[in-house]
Design an enzyme around this catalytic site. Sequence first.
Site, short mmCIF file in Angstrom:
data_model
loop_
_atom_site.label_atom_id
_atom_site.label_comp_id
_atom_site.label_asym_id
_atom_site.label_seq_id
_atom_site.Cartn_x
_atom_site.Cartn_y
_atom_site.Cartn_z
N GLU A 1 14.35 35.73 80.35
CA GLU A 1 14.76 35.34 79.00
C GLU A 1 13.79 35.78 77.92
OE1 GLU A 1 15.37 31.13 79.51
OE2 GLU A 1 17.44 31.42 80.16
N GLU B 1 9.70 32.99 102.72
CA GLU B 1 8.59 32.24 102.12
C GLU B 1 7.43 32.04 103.09
OE1 GLU B 1 9.18 27.57 102.53
OE2 GLU B 1 10.76 28.47 101.30
#
Length: 269
Positions: free
Chosen positions: A81, A112
């Site tokens: 953004e 992960e």
Amino acid sequence: MTYTKITESPSNHDHLEQLDTLSILNKMNEEDQKVAIAVEKAIPHITQLVDGLAERFEKGGRLFYIGAGTSGRLGVLDASEIPPTYGLPHTRVIGIIAGGDKAIRKSVENAEDDTEQAWKDLMEHDINELDVVVGIAASGTTPYVLGGIAEAKKNGLLTAGITNNPGSPLATSADIPIEMNVGPEFVTGSTRMKSGTSQKLALNMISTALMIRIGRVKGNKMVNMQLSNNKLVDRGARYVAEGLQIPYEQAELLLRKHGSVKAAIDAGV
């Protein structure tokens, strides 16, 4: 070091399946109200991070977020953004998620658990000592994040860790620990809830304060936003009209000519 893994503690509520919808929502909201208080307590360390970022950004440094699952997705969201909102190239704030971009939409099993992959992912961006690496992990134990933070520190980069378990390995290994104890989740262990909300709030604070510090905001306006649709052109024209005290039509012409609110206002002064 031993510590209490608060994110795995039993919920303050039980027999959820027996509740009606209104009760479920009210109890969730009751828990959510604890989040902002937890974030407030982390502001001193968030301040330290933003100041360190601003200093490095002025010299060409970058901000990297690394995380897995929900935490990784929130980092990618915040980074994505920045270009439309503040007009910076996408290469200045970068979100990296364990498992790569495909993990944004679908879980990538075991991604992960790799302690070496985060640094490999960072190295693809020619990372250097002017950059800052922020690891995000509600548990504070995610191997992908811990490995990336350890290597970043070893190579002289400023590091921070956003976690919901005070005293966790991430909090103790990062230069700047941002610890937000939101308490047990409404659904036990579901860190996409309060933990994720606290991370989103912290990320908003970090990136927005940084953009203000480096001059991407004037007054209270997004003066460098990308004019990528009619709504944003209209918003920009209104900002220019207000800033220069000129008619909307004239402001829109200036905006389209110069390409940004800041450039249009600077040209019209």
